[in-house]
Design an enzyme around this catalytic site. Structure first.
Site, PDB file in Angstrom:
ATOM      1  N   HIS A  47     -10.265   2.242  -1.361  1.00  0.00           N
ATOM      2  CA  HIS A  47     -10.656   1.747  -0.015  1.00  0.00           C
ATOM      3  C   HIS A  47     -11.393   0.517  -0.109  1.00  0.00           C
ATOM      4  CE1 HIS A  47     -10.496   3.295   4.369  1.00  0.00           C
ATOM      5  NE2 HIS A  47      -9.254   3.271   3.953  1.00  0.00           N
ATOM      6  N   HIS A  76       0.854  -1.180  -0.053  1.00  0.00           N
ATOM      7  CA  HIS A  76       0.061  -0.040   0.106  1.00  0.00           C
ATOM      8  C   HIS A  76       0.847   1.270   0.079  1.00  0.00           C
ATOM      9  CE1 HIS A  76      -3.955   2.231   1.149  1.00  0.00           C
ATOM     10  NE2 HIS A  76      -2.978   2.775   1.463  1.00  0.00           N
TER      11      HIS A  76
END
Lengths: 160, 792
Positions: B134, B65
């Site tokens: 997300h 990430h």
């Protein structure tokens, strides 16, 4: 050390006001192929603990929690004659944004004592239901077990 | 006396390989054996074991990430055709960033190095744009996950340069089919309908409460997203051109501002680097508090304009560890973790350091400005606390109640990640036409209009406030009844200037299931085409890329990602559109209890932003006046592979659309001129569903009817199904007033542009082939199909 008082305030729509959220929940439940449901209503729950008495809690409810045109409130355990109920609360440690805002608003009312707040929801269901159906509804529609706990109560009969 | 909370030492020096792997899994570190060995080697050189704080900091900083290790990996890539095979070495990130470097546009002010990309707007102002995903949190807790998705990308905009004011949110979602049989869902996977409602509500409640319009987006439904939904949230910001850059200096104080720190969101970054499976800990989910972020936004912009800080960034994935670690790059920092304001006592130091509690920003404040900054924040009821200082040491030192709980060499932290070497391949599909026996054109069009991918998203759009801030010129729905879809949103952000910003997107994972290279081209093209439809300048487009892929440990899936990246590179170069920001979200797959993996379809979202000098010279998609002529610009080809038409008939394969940038660019430039000259009354691009769906949407928006003849369509106009449903790129339906016919045709001379029909006063869409009527649809039939397909 002083004992902390605990209070539960329930906020709900007046009977003459259409509760859109309750309608949406009913539809979502029916989409889960549960057809024995007749009626749904929803209450918002606020749990307070701290140095509080009934007068202060009533003032908080009246001045802060209720829209007096469309809503009513009552103190104590939420219940409706003949209805199953499901209470949903956040698990410990999960951010409760509405509770934080309520705390701040209580402070803005000029009430300075330490108050802890938690918010939850209570769903009331009428119809030909049982605990297993309610558990399924709670898991699939009302609560996310990852962050929320739920508690089912069987129908309550009003004493005459 | 308070109990002392101390850091724990983690045994790695004596750990064998399998213990290192176990350690990574136990602590949700998402580090592989090679990476764990690098950690072991570093601490062996130091002669001690790491603390929990240190190990967690490394895992966050090295997470997929945060550091995009797959995109930075050296990939040995093979492309295999029918009778050929070629090999090359690819670094995905380099392929994308070289586009921007080669195009070298002077209006690109800050690209790839900050929290968002920044382009020039007017002389005094700049525009920042960022799109984030997300996905994992939204799959588990749709409302909170999506809310914090939008909250997070808003903070990216607050944290770009010295901070920009958010002026627009965008949302693109990919869900499983809403009628997916519930009994087929494994335990722990939420039904797509629940995810859909939760995600939309989350974005709605966060965006609306922040006072930011949500006015552009798209929703895709596909069975491939049942186990892993995709939630793309974007924010556009406006900032003074002299606030685009930031610089931390040694001696600056580290200030954390906004919400308090709790246990929510711990391991979010490393969790998003792993697959979804049963029994996920609740701590990985964050719950947002938009009111806190709104207060933070307002006070930050005041502090920015008073020059009270030198640098700012948001606390996103990895929390303070990532924010402070990034800001301290090239310097060093000392942090006193006990000073961080907490939601509740007795958090472990590593929890304070790693928490992804929302609504927090980190600032670098010159010591002489500390008092003014803290007092300004307190005056607006926002907490701001000094928790340490940046220093020229090269070390990140973490203390808790006077004791060192972590001490890491920043050089190792940021450069120590072993470079991955991966293998990938892609089998290039054969491109063959597929013939469908279908002649019920009217019924097919009605069914296509009911397709959830094509159908009206009004039930979602109406929940968002797309008018707040009063700057939305072209809104998500257009026409007298606000019933037709718009191609892009146009904003007029400045009260004293007519200059506008145009924002659009392109996404179509169905093409990628045949060829990700073509999908990339189509996404780039569609995003630019959408801009041009409303009056955007095709020569002034900046792009953002968001890749969401499945299990990239599988060389074939990784190969499809590489092929997509190559498409992104080639087509962006061909259209002259630089990338200014991007993000990848990999490992979107569900691990079944038997160990097998279900990956999402490889998905690319391209978002585009353009700047125009005058918002009055824009155009919407609804038909304006009976008697006006209808033109189709761009050639129609036998390109039905991956189309909604084929999807309707469960037809696989076929020729996937592939853009022709040279031809397309010429058409787009002329169209831009025609719109600026106000010859164009309405314009809409042909995308999902093809020509007939686009024309139906124009009819719906304008409430006038239309008559068209398919034989006049430029290109392969022999087959009805090609004319109606092909999804060939580079095509626009354009309405032109009779008085501008001559000038319009002259402008497009030599290009594949033909008059195909006319707007009529009757509310009917009539389609002919060589003069003979094929079918007609009433406005009511179109409306019932298109508007009634999605329900809340």
């Amino acid at each position: 050390m002083k004992k902390k008082d605990k209070w539960l305030v329930e906020v709900f729509y007046r009977p003459e006001v259409v509760d859109g959220q309750a309608e949406a929940i009913k539809k979502a439940i029916e989409e889960e192929s549960i057809t024995s449901l007749e009626k749904v209503s929803i209450s918002l729950l606020y749990r307070f603990s701290g140095q509080l008495d009934r007068t202060i809690v009533t003032r908080i409810a009246k001045e802060l929690l209720v829209d007096r045109i469309s809503q009513l409130y009552r103190l104590g355990n939420p219940r409706r004659p003949g209805a199953w109920s499901v209470q949903v609360w956040y698990k410990l440690g999960v951010t409760d944004a509405a509770a934080e805002t309520t705390k701040q608003a209580i402070f803005d009312l000029g009430l300075n004592g330490p108050v802890e707040v938690a918010t939850g929801r209570c769903y009331f269901f009428w119809g030909n239901l049982n605990k297993s159906i309610l558990t399924s509804i709670a898991q699939r529609v009302l609560a996310n077990a990852l962050i929320e706990d739920f508690q089912i109560s069987s129908p309550w009969s009003q004493k005459k | 006396m308070k109990p002392r909370v101390q850091a724990k030492e983690i045994e790695v020096l004596q750990a064998a390989d399998e213990q290192l792997v176990f350690l990574s899994q136990k602590h949700l570190l998402s580090l592989d054996l090679v990476e764990m060995k690098a950690v072991k080697k570093y601490f062996t050189q130091l002669g001690r074991n790491p603390t929990d704080c240190e190990l967690e900091t490394i895992a966050q900083t090295w997470s997929e990430h945060c550091v995009h290790r797959t995109f930075k990996a050296l990939i040995d890539y093979q492309e295999i055709g029918c009778q050929w095979r070629k090999s090359e070495k690819v670094i995905c990130l380099k392929e994308i960033s070289q586009v921007t470097k080669r195009l070298n546009k002077r209006w690109c002010l800050s690209v790839f190095k900050d929290n968002a990309g920044v382009i020039a707007f007017t002389g005094e102002w700049a525009i920042a744009f960022k799109v984030e995903t997300h996905n994992h949190p939204s799959a588990l807790e749709p409302y909170g996950g999506a809310g914090t998705g939008i909250g997070g990308v808003i903070r990216d905009i607050l944290g770009v340069g010295l901070g920009a004011k958010p002026i627009l949110n965008t949302d693109v979602f990919c869900f499983g089919p809403l009628d997916f049989p519930p009994e087929e869902l494994p335990e722990g996977v939420l039904h797509p309908r629940r995810i859909f409602k939760g995600v939309v509500s989350g974005v709605r409640d966060y965006g609306n409460r922040m006072g930011i319009p949500t006015a552009n987006g798209s929703i895709i439904f596909d069975p491939g997203y049942v186990y892993n939904c995709l939630v793309f949230c974007g924010t556009l910001g406006l900032m003074p051109a002299d606030k685009v850059f930031k610089e931390v200096k040694s001696g600056d104080l580290i200030v954390v501002a906004g919400g308090r720190t709790g246990r929510d969101g711990i391991h979010g970054a490393t969790f998003s680097s792993a697959s979804l499976k049963k029994d996920i800990p609740p701590s990985v989910v964050q719950i947002g508090h938009p009111i806190v972020e709104k207060k933070l936004l307002d006070v930050l912009l005041k502090a920015r304009d008073l020059n009270l800080y030198r640098a700012i960034t948001d606390c996103g994935a990895g929390g303070l560890s990532s924010a402070v670690g990034e800001m301290a790059k090239g310097l060093g920092a000392m942090v006193h973790l006990e000073k961080v304001p907490l939601k509740y006592p007795e958090m472990m130091p590593w929890e304070i350091w790693l928490s992804e509690s929302q609504e927090r920003m980190v600032l670098a404040v010159p010591p002489e400005k500390e008092k003014s900054l803290i007092s300004l924040f307190h005056s607006e009821d926002v907490e701001a606390t000094v928790i340490g200082q940046f220093e020229n040491s090269g070390w990140l030192v973490l203390k808790y109640q006077g004791e060192i709980v972590g001490q890491l060499d920043l050089n190792f932290l940021h450069q120590g990640l072993p470079k991955r070497k991966l293998k990938a391949f892609f089998q290039v599909p054969e491109s063959k036409s597929v013939f469908l026996e279908n002649t019920d054109w009217k019924e097919t069009v009605v069914q296509l209009l009911c397709d959830p991918v094509i159908a009206s998203k009004e039930i979602v759009i109406r929940q968002y406030d797309h008018e707040v801030q009063g700057q939305t010129i072209i809104k998500p729905l257009s026409g007298v009844e606000q019933a037709g879809p718009s191609d892009a949103v146009v904003l007029k952000p400045l009260s004293d200037s007519l200059a506008g910003v145009v924002v659009s997107c392109g996404i179509n994972p169905s093409y990628g299931q045949i060829d990700p290279y073509a999908m990339a081209g189509c996404c780039v093209e569609e995003s630019i085409r959408n801009l041009v439809c409303v009056g955007g300048d095709p020569c002034r487009v900046a792009l953002l890329d968001n890749f969401c892929w499945g299990n990239t440990a599988d060389p074939e899936l990784l190969g499809s990602l590489v092929r997509c990246v190559k498409g992104c590179r080639d087509f962006a170069l061909a259209y002259g559109a630089p990338y200014i920001s991007g993000k990848d979200s990999l490992n979107n797959f569900y691990r079944r209890p038997d160990g097998s993996a279900i990956s999402i379809p490889g998905t690319l979202l391209i978002s585009a932003v353009s700047v125009i000098p005058d918002v009055r010279k824009t155009c919407s998609s609804d038909l304006k006046r009976p008697g006006n002529y209808l033109y189709l610009c761009g050639e129609t080809r036998d390109e039905l592979g991956g189309s909604r038409y084929y999807h309707l008939f469960h037809c696989q394969g076929g020729k996937v659309p592939i853009p022709r940038p040279e031809e397309s660019k010429r058409v787009m430039k002329k169209l831009y001129q025609a719109i600026r000259k106000r010859w164009v009354k309405a314009c809409h691009d042909c995308s999902e569903g093809g020509f007939i769906v686009a024309l139906s949407e124009m009819v719906l928006g304008g409430t006038w009817g239309a008559e068209v003849d398919l034989t006049k369509i430029p290109g392969d106009n022999g087959k009805v199904e090609t004319c109606l449903f092909s999804e060939s790129q580079g095509r626009f339906i354009v309405e032109v007033a009779q008085e501008h016919q001559e000038k319009f045709e002259e402008l497009f001379h030599g290009l594949p542009v033909n008059m195909i029909g006319q707007v009529i006063p009757e509310s009917t869409l009539t389609v002919r082939m060589a003069g003979k009527e094929l079918f007609h649809l009433s406005l009511g039939e179109i409306a019932r199909a298109w508007q009634g397909a999605l329900s809340w």
